[in-house]
Design a protein around this motif. Structure first.
Motif, PDB file in Angstrom:
ATOM      1  N   PRO A  18      46.195  14.733  39.355  1.00  0.00           N
ATOM      2  CA  PRO A  18      45.626  13.914  40.358  1.00  0.00           C
ATOM      3  C   PRO A  18      46.454  12.786  40.292  1.00  0.00           C
ATOM      4  CG  PRO A  18      43.999  15.029  38.907  1.00  0.00           C
ATOM      5  CD  PRO A  18      45.204  15.391  38.213  1.00  0.00           C
ATOM      6  N   GLY A  19      46.222  11.939  41.367  1.00  0.00           N
ATOM      7  CA  GLY A  19      46.977  10.544  41.594  1.00  0.00           C
ATOM      8  C   GLY A  19      46.379   9.810  42.685  1.00  0.00           C
ATOM      9  N   ARG A  20      46.897   8.674  42.987  1.00  0.00           N
ATOM     10  CA  ARG A  20      46.605   7.698  43.921  1.00  0.00           C
ATOM     11  C   ARG A  20      46.412   8.721  45.236  1.00  0.00           C
ATOM     12  NH1 ARG A  20      46.511   2.127  44.690  1.00  0.00           N
ATOM     13  NH2 ARG A  20      47.886   1.848  42.749  1.00  0.00           N
ATOM     14  N   GLY A  21      45.363   8.459  45.992  1.00  0.00           N
ATOM     15  CA  GLY A  21      45.131   9.418  47.174  1.00  0.00           C
ATOM     16  C   GLY A  21      44.595  10.518  47.087  1.00  0.00           C
ATOM     17  N   THR A  22      44.326  11.110  45.930  1.00  0.00           N
ATOM     18  CA  THR A  22      43.690  12.300  45.493  1.00  0.00           C
ATOM     19  C   THR A  22      42.483  12.234  46.459  1.00  0.00           C
ATOM     20  OG1 THR A  22      44.426  12.787  43.500  1.00  0.00           O
ATOM     21  CG2 THR A  22      42.458  13.614  43.965  1.00  0.00           C
ATOM     22  N   VAL A  23      42.033  13.634  47.127  1.00  0.00           N
ATOM     23  CA  VAL A  23      40.774  13.645  47.754  1.00  0.00           C
ATOM     24  C   VAL A  23      40.077  14.885  47.564  1.00  0.00           C
ATOM     25  CG1 VAL A  23      39.810  14.038  50.029  1.00  0.00           C
ATOM     26  CG2 VAL A  23      41.836  12.436  49.885  1.00  0.00           C
ATOM     27  N   VAL A  24      39.109  14.754  46.792  1.00  0.00           N
ATOM     28  CA  VAL A  24      38.291  15.985  46.455  1.00  0.00           C
ATOM     29  C   VAL A  24      37.229  16.258  47.601  1.00  0.00           C
ATOM     30  CG1 VAL A  24      38.476  15.382  44.046  1.00  0.00           C
ATOM     31  CG2 VAL A  24      36.363  14.633  44.993  1.00  0.00           C
ATOM     32  N   VAL A  25      36.587  17.588  47.267  1.00  0.00           N
ATOM     33  CA  VAL A  25      35.877  18.006  48.438  1.00  0.00           C
ATOM     34  C   VAL A  25      34.410  17.428  48.522  1.00  0.00           C
ATOM     35  CG1 VAL A  25      34.536  19.909  46.892  1.00  0.00           C
ATOM     36  CG2 VAL A  25      34.647  20.238  49.173  1.00  0.00           C
ATOM     37  N   ALA A  26      33.932  16.962  49.803  1.00  0.00           N
ATOM     38  CA  ALA A  26      32.837  16.461  50.038  1.00  0.00           C
ATOM     39  C   ALA A  26      31.773  17.697  50.420  1.00  0.00           C
ATOM     40  CB  ALA A  26      32.697  15.604  51.017  1.00  0.00           C
ATOM     41  N   SER A  27      31.057  18.275  49.442  1.00  0.00           N
ATOM     42  CA  SER A  27      30.470  19.507  49.825  1.00  0.00           C
ATOM     43  C   SER A  27      29.088  19.465  50.578  1.00  0.00           C
ATOM     44  CB  SER A  27      30.039  20.027  48.440  1.00  0.00           C
ATOM     45  OG  SER A  27      29.302  21.213  48.427  1.00  0.00           O
ATOM     46  N   GLU A  28      29.020  20.339  51.352  1.00  0.00           N
ATOM     47  CA  GLU A  28      27.835  20.417  52.221  1.00  0.00           C
ATOM     48  C   GLU A  28      26.612  20.886  51.489  1.00  0.00           C
ATOM     49  OE1 GLU A  28      28.887  23.212  55.359  1.00  0.00           O
ATOM     50  OE2 GLU A  28      30.452  21.939  56.123  1.00  0.00           O
ATOM     51  N   GLN A  29      26.883  21.360  50.286  1.00  0.00           N
ATOM     52  CA  GLN A  29      25.716  21.573  49.406  1.00  0.00           C
ATOM     53  C   GLN A  29      25.161  20.361  48.667  1.00  0.00           C
ATOM     54  OE1 GLN A  29      26.237  25.424  47.496  1.00  0.00           O
ATOM     55  NE2 GLN A  29      28.154  25.491  48.506  1.00  0.00           N
ATOM     56  N   SER A  30      25.714  19.367  48.804  1.00  0.00           N
ATOM     57  CA  SER A  30      25.285  18.339  47.979  1.00  0.00           C
ATOM     58  C   SER A  30      23.890  17.808  48.072  1.00  0.00           C
ATOM     59  CB  SER A  30      26.194  17.103  48.121  1.00  0.00           C
ATOM     60  OG  SER A  30      26.114  16.541  49.349  1.00  0.00           O
ATOM     61  N   THR A  31      23.444  17.028  47.195  1.00  0.00           N
ATOM     62  CA  THR A  31      22.046  16.366  47.460  1.00  0.00           C
ATOM     63  C   THR A  31      22.015  15.658  48.538  1.00  0.00           C
ATOM     64  OG1 THR A  31      22.624  14.895  45.662  1.00  0.00           O
ATOM     65  CG2 THR A  31      21.138  16.691  44.824  1.00  0.00           C
ATOM     66  N   ALA A  32      22.869  14.875  48.603  1.00  0.00           N
ATOM     67  CA  ALA A  32      22.847  13.651  49.901  1.00  0.00           C
ATOM     68  C   ALA A  32      22.981  14.668  50.978  1.00  0.00           C
ATOM     69  CB  ALA A  32      24.363  12.993  49.713  1.00  0.00           C
ATOM     70  N   SER A  33      23.717  15.787  51.212  1.00  0.00           N
ATOM     71  CA  SER A  33      23.722  16.570  52.368  1.00  0.00           C
ATOM     72  C   SER A  33      22.386  17.111  52.579  1.00  0.00           C
ATOM     73  CB  SER A  33      25.012  17.668  52.240  1.00  0.00           C
ATOM     74  OG  SER A  33      26.108  17.069  52.137  1.00  0.00           O
ATOM     75  N   VAL A  34      21.704  17.694  51.524  1.00  0.00           N
ATOM     76  CA  VAL A  34      20.535  18.299  51.846  1.00  0.00           C
ATOM     77  C   VAL A  34      19.627  17.153  52.342  1.00  0.00           C
ATOM     78  CG1 VAL A  34      18.436  19.292  50.666  1.00  0.00           C
ATOM     79  CG2 VAL A  34      20.943  20.180  50.090  1.00  0.00           C
ATOM     80  N   ALA A  35      19.397  15.992  51.616  1.00  0.00           N
ATOM     81  CA  ALA A  35      18.520  14.654  51.952  1.00  0.00           C
ATOM     82  C   ALA A  35      18.771  14.460  53.643  1.00  0.00           C
ATOM     83  CB  ALA A  35      18.891  13.596  50.875  1.00  0.00           C
ATOM     84  N   ALA A  53      21.892   8.643  53.177  1.00  0.00           N
ATOM     85  CA  ALA A  53      22.350  10.030  52.746  1.00  0.00           C
ATOM     86  C   ALA A  53      23.402  10.484  53.591  1.00  0.00           C
ATOM     87  CB  ALA A  53      21.091  11.104  53.364  1.00  0.00           C
ATOM     88  N   GLN A  54      23.496  10.153  55.012  1.00  0.00           N
ATOM     89  CA  GLN A  54      24.698  10.435  55.788  1.00  0.00           C
ATOM     90  C   GLN A  54      25.811   9.908  55.234  1.00  0.00           C
ATOM     91  OE1 GLN A  54      23.411   9.310  59.643  1.00  0.00           O
ATOM     92  NE2 GLN A  54      22.874  11.592  60.133  1.00  0.00           N
ATOM     93  N   TYR A  55      25.936   8.577  54.977  1.00  0.00           N
ATOM     94  CA  TYR A  55      27.003   7.876  54.079  1.00  0.00           C
ATOM     95  C   TYR A  55      27.438   8.607  53.090  1.00  0.00           C
ATOM     96  CZ  TYR A  55      30.019   4.520  52.155  1.00  0.00           C
ATOM     97  OH  TYR A  55      31.079   3.840  51.433  1.00  0.00           O
ATOM     98  N   LEU A  56      26.578   8.851  51.961  1.00  0.00           N
ATOM     99  CA  LEU A  56      26.960   9.493  50.712  1.00  0.00           C
ATOM    100  C   LEU A  56      27.317  10.985  51.176  1.00  0.00           C
ATOM    101  CD1 LEU A  56      23.797   8.026  48.499  1.00  0.00           C
ATOM    102  CD2 LEU A  56      26.496   7.384  48.803  1.00  0.00           C
ATOM    103  N   SER A  57      26.792  11.573  51.847  1.00  0.00           N
ATOM    104  CA  SER A  57      27.257  13.160  52.043  1.00  0.00           C
ATOM    105  C   SER A  57      28.726  13.038  52.535  1.00  0.00           C
ATOM    106  CB  SER A  57      26.020  13.719  53.177  1.00  0.00           C
ATOM    107  OG  SER A  57      26.294  13.301  54.433  1.00  0.00           O
ATOM    108  N   ALA A  58      29.233  12.132  53.190  1.00  0.00           N
ATOM    109  CA  ALA A  58      30.459  12.098  53.838  1.00  0.00           C
ATOM    110  C   ALA A  58      31.625  11.767  52.624  1.00  0.00           C
ATOM    111  CB  ALA A  58      30.642  11.464  54.907  1.00  0.00           C
ATOM    112  N   GLN A  59      31.102  11.405  51.465  1.00  0.00           N
ATOM    113  CA  GLN A  59      31.924  10.804  50.450  1.00  0.00           C
ATOM    114  C   GLN A  59      32.585  11.796  49.495  1.00  0.00           C
ATOM    115  OE1 GLN A  59      32.815   7.760  51.200  1.00  0.00           O
ATOM    116  NE2 GLN A  59      31.368   7.971  52.747  1.00  0.00           N
ATOM    117  N   PRO A  60      33.867  12.177  49.083  1.00  0.00           N
ATOM    118  CA  PRO A  60      34.227  12.915  48.381  1.00  0.00           C
ATOM    119  C   PRO A  60      33.683  12.706  47.141  1.00  0.00           C
ATOM    120  CG  PRO A  60      36.171  12.278  49.767  1.00  0.00           C
ATOM    121  CD  PRO A  60      34.864  11.302  49.970  1.00  0.00           C
TER     122      PRO A  60
END
Length: 333
Positions: A38-55, A69-76
Motif C-alpha cells: 500500500p502507498g499514497r493513492g491506495t484505494v480499497v473496496v467500498a463494499s455494497e455489503q457494508s452497514t452504511a450501504s444497508v442503512a 449513510a449514502q456518504y459513508l457507503s461510498a467511502q473506501p
C-alpha cells in the motif's frame, strides 16, 4: 531475388517495432503482476455489503440518516471479518465476494481479522473463537486471500490485541496466537499489519517490543512475517500525532511500516474512546504516504457503535445518530 535498399530498411524498421512492442508488453504485464505494498493513492473496496450501504437502503427519503449513510457507503473502508458474522465455512465466500467488488472498482481488498480467543479482553467487543477454531478460521481466510491475490489484499490483524496484552496479562499467549495467524495468512501478495495501539496508549518502545516479537515468531520455520503495524484503529487521535508515533515505533524495528486509521479523527480526541460525542470523519484513505507510513485507511467503519456507552447500541451495530454527527461537515449544504 535481391531486396531494394528501401524495402530492406522498411523491413528492418518493422522488425524493430515488433520487437519493441513485445518488450513493452512483457514489461507492462510484469509490472501489473508485481506485488506492491500500500502507498499514497491506495484505494480499497467500498463494499455494497457494508452497514452504511444497508442503512442507506432502509433510511427514510430526505432524512439526515440517509444523507449520512449514502456518504459513508461510498467511502473506501476496510471490511471487518468476525467469526460471528463470517464463520469458518462461510468466510471464504465472503472474501470472494469482496474480491469481485474490488475488481469491479479497480480497488484492493482490505479486511480486518477480528476473532482471536479472548477478544477485547472481555470488553465491549468480547468474544472470539477457541484456539483450534481460530487456527482453522485464519487458514480459511488465508486460502481465500490467496485466491484474491490479484487485488493485493491488505490485512489488519486483530486490533487492540497487542496493546491490550500487558493489561490483560497474556503477552506470551497473544504473541504466539498472532504469529500463528500471520503464518496462516501470509502470501506474496498479501500485506499484513498487526496491532500498533495508538499514540496515547503504550510508549513507543513498549509497543515496538511487542510487534518485534510477533514478527520474529511469525518468521520462524520460513514464515512470511509482517509488513508492519496499524495505529489508531477505532480511535480518534490526530493524524499528526499518529504519524509521529508510527515513526517512533518503526525506528525501533527493522524496516517495518505503518498504516494509520483516519476514519473518525477529523476533530481529534477528547480523551474518550467509546462513542465520544462531537467527532468527525478524517482524511480519506490513501491521502498519506512517506517512507515509514505506507498510507492511511478508513479502518473502523464510521457510523458503527464502539459499544453500549454514551447512548450507543452494542459494538459494531449501525448507529444513525453517530453517522449523522460524524458526517456533519462532510455532507453540510
Amino acid at each position: 531475388m535481391a531486396l531494394s535498399r528501401r524495402t530492406a530498411v522498411l523491413l528492418a524498421v518493422a522488425g524493430f517495432v515488433v520487437v519493441a512492442a513485445v518488450v513493452l508488453t512483457v514489461v507492462l504485464v510484469t509490472t501489473a503482476q508485481a506485488p506492491h505494498p500500500p502507498g499514497r493513492g491506495t484505494v480499497v473496496v467500498a463494499s455494497e455489503q457494508s452497514t452504511a450501504s444497508v442503512a442507506a437502503e432502509r433510511a427514510p427519503d430526505g432524512s439526515p440518516e440517509l444523507a449520512a449513510a449514502q456518504y459513508l457507503s461510498a467511502q473506501p473502508t476496510a471490511v471487518w471479518l468476525t467469526p460471528e458474522a463470517d464463520p469458518i465455512d462461510a468466510v471464504g465466500e465472503r472474501i470472494a465476494q469482496l474480491a469481485d467488488e474490488a475488481r469491479a472498482q479497480s480497488a484492493r481488498v482490505a479486511v480486518v481479522v477480528y476473532g482471536l480467543p479472548g477478544r477485547d479482553c472481555g470488553g465491549h467487543s468480547a468474544g472470539g473463537l477457541d484456539p483450534d477454531d481460530y487456527a482453522d478460521w485464519t487458514r480459511a481466510i488465508g486460502e481465500a486471500l490467496r485466491d484474491a491475490a490479484d487485488t493485493s489484499p491488505i490485512v489488519l490483524l486483530e486490533p487492540d490485541s497487542l496493546a491490550l496484552a500487558p493489561e490483560c496479562g497474556n503477552e506470551a499467549e497473544r504473541i504466539d496466537q498472532l504469529a500463528a495467524a500471520v503464518q496462516a495468512l501470509a502470501a506474496e501478495r498479501t500485506w499484513i499489519y498487526v496491532d500498533g495501539g495508538h499514540s496515547d496508549w503504550l510508549p513507543a518502545e513498549r509497543m515496538a517490543a511487542l510487534i518485534r516479537q510477533v514478527d520474529r515468531a511469525s518468521r520462524a520455520d520460513g514464515g512470511g512475517g509482517i509488513r508492519g503495524f496499524v495505529t489508531n484503529v477505532s480511535n480518534f487521535m490526530p493524524t499528526a500525532d499518529e504519524v509521529a508515533y508510527a515513526h517512533d515505533v518503526a525506528a525501533r524495528l527493522d524496516g517495518l511500516h505503518a498504516i494509520i486509521d483516519t476514519s473518525r479523527n477529523g476533530a481529534g480526541s477528547d480523551g474518550e474512546w467509546c462513542n465520544p460525542p462531537g467527532r468527525r470523519v478524517g482524511e480519506p484513505g490513501g491521502a498519506l504516504g512517506d517512507p515509514v507510513v505506507d498510507t492511511n485507511l478508513w479502518v473502523k467503519p464510521p457510523g458503527e457503535s464502539d459499544g453500549e456507552c454514551n447512548g450507543g447500541p452494542p459494538a459494531g451495530q449501525w448507529w444513525p445518530e453517530a453517522a449523522i454527527e460524524l458526517t456533519r461537515d462532510a455532507v453540510a449544504g
